[in-house]
Design a protein around this motif. Structure first.
Motif, PDB file in Angstrom:
ATOM      1  N   VAL A   1     -80.144  -6.164  78.543  1.00 38.36           N
ATOM      2  CA  VAL A   1     -81.293  -5.426  78.200  1.00 38.36           C
ATOM      3  C   VAL A   1     -81.859  -4.970  79.218  1.00 38.36           C
ATOM      4  O   VAL A   1     -82.694  -3.973  78.985  1.00 38.36           O
ATOM      5  N   HIS A   2     -82.248  -5.785  80.123  1.00 37.56           N
ATOM      6  CA  HIS A   2     -83.301  -5.320  81.261  1.00 37.56           C
ATOM      7  C   HIS A   2     -82.524  -5.827  82.712  1.00 37.56           C
ATOM      8  O   HIS A   2     -81.932  -6.503  82.720  1.00 37.56           O
ATOM      9  N   PRO A   3     -82.769  -5.040  83.464  1.00 39.32           N
ATOM     10  CA  PRO A   3     -82.112  -5.336  84.860  1.00 39.32           C
ATOM     11  C   PRO A   3     -82.405  -6.658  85.461  1.00 39.32           C
ATOM     12  O   PRO A   3     -81.897  -7.399  86.265  1.00 39.32           O
ATOM     13  N   ALA A   4     -83.603  -7.084  84.932  1.00 34.43           N
ATOM     14  CA  ALA A   4     -83.986  -8.561  85.394  1.00 34.43           C
ATOM     15  C   ALA A   4     -83.296  -9.467  84.701  1.00 34.43           C
ATOM     16  O   ALA A   4     -83.202 -10.898  85.117  1.00 34.43           O
ATOM     17  N   LYS A   5     -82.474  -9.053  83.677  1.00 38.49           N
ATOM     18  CA  LYS A   5     -81.772 -10.212  82.689  1.00 38.49           C
ATOM     19  C   LYS A   5     -82.300 -11.422  82.155  1.00 38.49           C
ATOM     20  O   LYS A   5     -81.608 -12.422  82.071  1.00 38.49           O
ATOM     21  N   SER A   6     -83.868 -11.258  82.212  1.00 39.20           N
ATOM     22  CA  SER A   6     -84.388 -12.501  81.642  1.00 39.20           C
ATOM     23  C   SER A   6     -84.706 -12.432  80.020  1.00 39.20           C
ATOM     24  O   SER A   6     -84.876 -13.314  79.163  1.00 39.20           O
ATOM     25  N   ASP A   7     -84.258 -11.103  79.451  1.00 39.32           N
ATOM     26  CA  ASP A   7     -84.466 -11.084  77.982  1.00 39.32           C
ATOM     27  C   ASP A   7     -83.102 -10.939  77.545  1.00 39.32           C
ATOM     28  O   ASP A   7     -82.263 -10.318  78.346  1.00 39.32           O
ATOM     29  N   VAL A   8     -82.951 -11.336  76.410  1.00 38.47           N
ATOM     30  CA  VAL A   8     -81.420 -11.139  75.907  1.00 38.47           C
ATOM     31  C   VAL A   8     -81.629 -10.578  74.317  1.00 38.47           C
ATOM     32  O   VAL A   8     -82.817 -10.643  73.857  1.00 38.47           O
ATOM     33  N   ARG A   9     -80.531 -10.153  73.615  1.00 44.68           N
ATOM     34  CA  ARG A   9     -80.846  -9.496  72.437  1.00 44.68           C
ATOM     35  C   ARG A   9     -79.551 -10.112  71.598  1.00 44.68           C
ATOM     36  O   ARG A   9     -78.280 -10.413  72.086  1.00 44.68           O
ATOM     37  N   PHE A  10     -79.763 -11.104  70.384  1.00 44.44           N
ATOM     38  CA  PHE A  10     -78.837 -11.605  69.822  1.00 44.44           C
ATOM     39  C   PHE A  10     -78.239 -10.783  68.643  1.00 44.44           C
ATOM     40  O   PHE A  10     -79.076 -10.081  67.843  1.00 44.44           O
ATOM     41  N   ARG A  11     -76.935 -10.880  68.269  1.00 47.81           N
ATOM     42  CA  ARG A  11     -76.500  -9.851  67.298  1.00 47.81           C
ATOM     43  C   ARG A  11     -77.059 -10.385  65.905  1.00 47.81           C
ATOM     44  O   ARG A  11     -77.342  -9.727  64.836  1.00 47.81           O
ATOM     45  N   ASP A  12     -77.211 -11.725  65.673  1.00 44.85           N
ATOM     46  CA  ASP A  12     -77.771 -12.304  64.373  1.00 44.85           C
ATOM     47  C   ASP A  12     -79.025 -13.144  64.708  1.00 44.85           C
ATOM     48  O   ASP A  12     -79.006 -14.384  64.941  1.00 44.85           O
ATOM     49  N   PRO A  13     -80.174 -12.406  64.945  1.00 48.76           N
ATOM     50  CA  PRO A  13     -81.309 -13.422  65.337  1.00 48.76           C
ATOM     51  C   PRO A  13     -81.967 -14.004  64.243  1.00 48.76           C
ATOM     52  O   PRO A  13     -82.377 -15.204  64.811  1.00 48.76           O
ATOM     53  N   GLY A  14     -81.744 -13.785  63.186  1.00 44.73           N
ATOM     54  CA  GLY A  14     -82.011 -14.680  62.131  1.00 44.73           C
ATOM     55  C   GLY A  14     -81.286 -16.108  62.135  1.00 44.73           C
ATOM     56  O   GLY A  14     -82.009 -17.297  61.839  1.00 44.73           O
ATOM     57  N   LEU A  15     -80.000 -16.078  62.332  1.00 48.87           N
ATOM     58  CA  LEU A  15     -79.282 -17.063  62.532  1.00 48.87           C
ATOM     59  C   LEU A  15     -79.644 -18.119  63.768  1.00 48.87           C
ATOM     60  O   LEU A  15     -79.754 -19.288  63.451  1.00 48.87           O
ATOM     61  N   VAL A  16     -79.963 -17.377  64.898  1.00 48.53           N
ATOM     62  CA  VAL A  16     -80.444 -18.194  65.931  1.00 48.53           C
ATOM     63  C   VAL A  16     -81.837 -18.913  65.822  1.00 48.53           C
ATOM     64  O   VAL A  16     -81.907 -20.105  65.960  1.00 48.53           O
ATOM     65  N   ARG A  17     -82.635 -18.227  65.269  1.00 46.19           N
ATOM     66  CA  ARG A  17     -84.058 -18.750  65.047  1.00 46.19           C
ATOM     67  C   ARG A  17     -83.918 -19.686  63.879  1.00 46.19           C
ATOM     68  O   ARG A  17     -84.341 -20.800  64.082  1.00 46.19           O
ATOM     69  N   GLY A  18     -83.010 -19.604  62.991  1.00 48.64           N
ATOM     70  CA  GLY A  18     -82.997 -20.682  61.928  1.00 48.64           C
ATOM     71  C   GLY A  18     -82.294 -22.109  62.588  1.00 48.64           C
ATOM     72  O   GLY A  18     -82.864 -22.984  62.214  1.00 48.64           O
ATOM     73  N   LEU A  19     -81.556 -22.101  63.301  1.00 47.48           N
ATOM     74  CA  LEU A  19     -80.694 -22.822  63.826  1.00 47.48           C
ATOM     75  C   LEU A  19     -81.849 -23.646  64.868  1.00 47.48           C
ATOM     76  O   LEU A  19     -81.559 -24.902  64.760  1.00 47.48           O
ATOM     77  N   ILE A  20     -82.497 -23.145  65.557  1.00 47.44           N
ATOM     78  CA  ILE A  20     -83.404 -23.794  66.593  1.00 47.44           C
ATOM     79  C   ILE A  20     -84.560 -24.423  65.802  1.00 47.44           C
ATOM     80  O   ILE A  20     -84.932 -25.642  65.554  1.00 47.44           O
ATOM     81  N   VAL A  21     -85.071 -23.730  64.552  1.00 47.20           N
ATOM     82  CA  VAL A  21     -86.201 -24.335  63.753  1.00 47.20           C
ATOM     83  C   VAL A  21     -85.683 -25.481  62.954  1.00 47.20           C
ATOM     84  O   VAL A  21     -86.201 -26.498  63.105  1.00 47.20           O
ATOM     85  N   GLY A  22     -84.375 -25.305  62.554  1.00 47.50           N
ATOM     86  CA  GLY A  22     -84.094 -26.300  61.657  1.00 47.50           C
ATOM     87  C   GLY A  22     -83.589 -27.519  62.535  1.00 47.50           C
ATOM     88  O   GLY A  22     -83.781 -28.792  62.145  1.00 47.50           O
ATOM     89  N   ALA A  23     -82.750 -27.476  63.647  1.00 49.32           N
ATOM     90  CA  ALA A  23     -82.473 -28.615  64.449  1.00 49.32           C
ATOM     91  C   ALA A  23     -83.697 -29.236  65.174  1.00 49.32           C
ATOM     92  O   ALA A  23     -83.542 -30.475  65.087  1.00 49.32           O
ATOM     93  N   VAL A  24     -84.706 -28.622  65.470  1.00 45.71           N
ATOM     94  CA  VAL A  24     -86.036 -29.505  66.032  1.00 45.71           C
ATOM     95  C   VAL A  24     -86.731 -30.125  65.088  1.00 45.71           C
ATOM     96  O   VAL A  24     -86.961 -31.156  65.161  1.00 45.71           O
ATOM     97  N   ARG A  25     -86.767 -29.421  63.742  1.00 50.63           N
ATOM     98  CA  ARG A  25     -87.468 -30.152  62.855  1.00 50.63           C
ATOM     99  C   ARG A  25     -86.807 -31.363  62.340  1.00 50.63           C
ATOM    100  O   ARG A  25     -87.060 -32.385  61.933  1.00 50.63           O
ATOM    101  N   GLU A  26     -85.388 -31.200  62.120  1.00 50.41           N
ATOM    102  CA  GLU A  26     -84.604 -32.413  61.790  1.00 50.41           C
ATOM    103  C   GLU A  26     -84.685 -33.618  62.896  1.00 50.41           C
ATOM    104  O   GLU A  26     -84.933 -34.927  62.442  1.00 50.41           O
ATOM    105  N   ALA A  27     -84.830 -33.231  64.120  1.00 50.94           N
ATOM    106  CA  ALA A  27     -85.023 -34.341  65.222  1.00 50.94           C
ATOM    107  C   ALA A  27     -86.257 -34.758  65.022  1.00 50.94           C
ATOM    108  O   ALA A  27     -86.561 -35.960  65.315  1.00 50.94           O
TER     109      ALA A  27
END
Length: 632
Positions: free
Chosen positions: A319-345
């Motif tokens: 996405v950017h020459p610095a390579k610190s940003d990324v783009r997910f093909r399914d951002p909703g899936l990634v966000r849901g996974l993180i929120v769900g996993a952390v809340r479950e923990a």
């Protein structure tokens, strides 16, 4: 006066052209091309350090040493024991778009570097030298570049591995120097880069030294990721971290999340990695913030280390020459996974008090004295404690609203709910009450109430101090929130539907979530092209700005592909009502009521923090108490 005359003003001053050749298209020189690229790739010394460390890791290094001077502006040296390079490799390494890490496609990137821009960009704006020797080779080689020009390429004595030295960064582009921060700030930025790399690669030993800093060393910890995190985040993190291990549709999440009461004043202690690459992605940081909603006080940030692993084809790191940003093909899936996993923990283990709470209590007891002395007494307070002035007393509405009950319209949605209570039935006089064994319960058995606000309970190996108002407030809120998610919320029908004009794409997004919004009490439908009609709004919100609410939801759905904003508003209302329906500070409780409150806390997820994110209890181990009295 001529009314038909039109006067045109230029929007900008056109460039001055002296001859026809001035606007002729020309091929830029290689040096200028590299300097333009360097403006994006190498923003500051920390950017150069990141690129060089990535190259060392891609080369398979297990030991990396970084030395700096002048905050990295005067000197930046990275030494590694990786695979090394031959003389022909060095010649290509300082040319743009020369790399050994990819071939013909960007669909399967499994290395940190791949663009082939870092070394030529650095060489175009600084004095760069690279000495390297391939493992097993008889000798090494060295190349030097200054301002984009190769000074020499020759054989040289070198150990297996590579030494990259950067001096006088941005000497060829002095304008960039003006935008750099102080040497101390630039040195700190390099330190942060090294920390992120160290967390991502626990099998690698990192050493950071130089004339502008004290030496920092992170020994390799092998497969013990938590030990490496403790090196970076402090030893307390091991005692206050919850392991994460979740997977959804071939995207896996591992790492550790700190308990909510173990938090910091900024987000600098949140680390995210995608396929081993350190990133600072807005979606991931937002997911962390959402996962800790209602558990962290305003202005405080959780500590978390998250590592996502997925097919490289499902994430774009280019996405950017610095390579610190990324783009997910399914951002909703990634966000849901993180929120769900952390809340479950957090629901599983997050209710325990942070060990730092007990440490703070011990420091408060021992403040101002070098050791325990017989007859020691704490310094008297200048202000007497009262329930009204207690810092744990929540912010309250004016007295005019103190009479709120569940008959009031804003709370009608919760009318009839069975609310949690701290009351307990007293045993009949014919049956003597049996003392509760502290070992039976995590929060122990109540032994006393202090200042009509703090419950002291004895546990198997220590004691617990509970803020009765904060604890009960959380219990009430969780009961309300459960009701929000278990049935369709009541709505109020508008006499005249409100028509809201929106871009067509926003209308389409909203209608995808129309059924979900309807469950929350917001009924919408299409009203011709570029508009939606709001026919019902959630009853518990009372008078609501439907237009502002719908527009905000449209913006949120467009950004994150979710519609959590309305639910958050409803939960905020529930939290406010819970605050006014809880056991107040200053109320004296019977032992049965105190024990009932403790038992409900143990059975309620999230009871370790109140609705405002403050801790509801502090635990003190018996060993800590004995240490106060010099018994251990």
């Amino acid at each position: 006066m001529d009314h038909d005359r039109t006067i045109a003003f230029p929007l900008s001053t056109p460039p001055r052209i002296h001859d026809n050749d001035a606007m002729a298209i020309k091929q830029l020189s290689e040096t200028l091309i590299n300097q333009i690229a360097a403006g994006e790739v190498i923003e500051r010394p920390a950017s150069a350090a990141k690129e060089l460390i990535e190259n060392a890791l891609d080369a398979g290094a297990t030991r990396i040493e970084i030395a700096t001077a002048g905050g990295g502006k005067a000197l930046l040296r990275v030494t590694d024991n990786g695979s090394g390079m031959e003389e022909a490799d060095l010649e290509l390494a300082v040319r743009r778009h020369c790399t050994s890490k990819i071939s013909e496609t960007l669909e399967d990137i499994r290395t940190l570097g791949f663009r082939g821009e870092a070394l030529p960009s650095i060489g175009s704006v600084a004095k760069l030298s690279i000495a390297s020797r391939r493992v097993g080779a008889a000798g090494g080689a060295e190349i030097a570049v200054a301002g984009g020009k190769v000074l020499h390429l020759r054989p040289a004595a070198a150990n297996p591995g590579t030494i990259v030295e950067v001096r006088d960064l941005f000497f060829a582009t002095p304008a960039r120097l003006k935008f750099l921060k102080t040497e101390k700030a630039e040195a700190a930025a390099i330190t942060e880069v090294v920390k992120r790399m160290a967390i991502a690669f626990p099998r690698v030993r990192f050493v950071l030294s130089g004339s502008d800093r004290s030496t920092l060393e992170f020994p390799a910890t092998g497969d013990d990721h938590l030990a490496r995190m403790a090196q970076i985040l402090g030893a307390d993190f091991k005692d206050n971290a919850i392991a994460l291990d979740a997977e959804r549709e071939d995207v896996s999440l591992t790492g550790f999340a700190g308990v909510p009461t173990f938090n910091r004043g900024n987000s600098a202690h949140q680390y995210a990695f995608v396929n081993g690459r350190p990133v600072q992605d807005k979606l991931i940081l937002s997911a962390i913030r959402g996962a800790y909603a209602e558990t962290i006080p305003a202005g405080r940030y959780p500590i978390a280390v998250l590592s996502l692993t997925l097919d490289p084809a499902l994430v774009d790191v280019n996405v950017h020459p610095a390579k610190s940003d990324v783009r997910f093909r399914d951002p909703g899936l990634v966000r849901g996974l993180i929120v769900g996993a952390v809340r479950e923990a957090l629901a599983r283990e997050g209710d325990r008090a942070a060990t730092t709470g007990a440490d703070g209590m011990l420091r408060a007891f021992t403040a101002g004295r070098s050791g325990f002395q017989p007859g020691w007494r704490p310094s008297p307070s200048t202000t007497a404690w009262t329930a009204e002035t207690s810092p744990s007393r929540p912010y309250e509405r004016p007295a005019a609203t103190a009479g709120y009950s569940f008959a009031e319209r804003p709370q009608a949605a919760f009318d009839g709910l069975v609310m949690p209570t701290a009351r307990a039935e007293v045993a009949p006089p014919t049956e003597p009450a049996r003392a509760e064994e502290p070992a039976r319960f995590p929060l122990g058995a109540a032994r006393a109430q202090l200042h009509e606000n703090y419950i002291v309970a004895q546990t198997e190996n220590g004691l617990v101090i509970v803020d009765q108002h904060a604890a009960h407030e959380r219990l009430v809120f969780e009961t309300m929130r459960k009701a929000l998610h278990s049935k369709r919320l009541p709505s109020q029908v508008l006499l005249i539907p409100e028509i809201i004009d929106l871009p067509e794409e926003d209308c389409d997004r909203l209608m995808v979530f129309a059924e979900e919004l309807g469950e929350l009490g917001l009924a919408i439908e299409r009203f011709g092209p570029g508009a939606v009609a709001v026919r019902e709004t959630p009853a518990m919100l009372g008078e609501v700005d439907a237009q502002g609410l719908v527009r905000q939801l449209a913006d949120e759905i467009a950004e994150w592909d979710t519609a959590s904003g309305l639910a958050a508003k409803l939960e905020y209302i529930a939290a406010t009502m819970a605050c006014h329906g809880s056991v107040r500070s200053g109320r004296r409780l019977r032992p049965e009521e105190m024990n009932a409150l403790l038992r409900q806390m143990e059975a309620t997820p999230g009871s370790g923090q109140c609705n405002h994110g403050r801790p509801t209890y502090i635990e003190l181990k018996l060993t800590d108490i004995e240490r106060l009295f010099g018994r251990s």
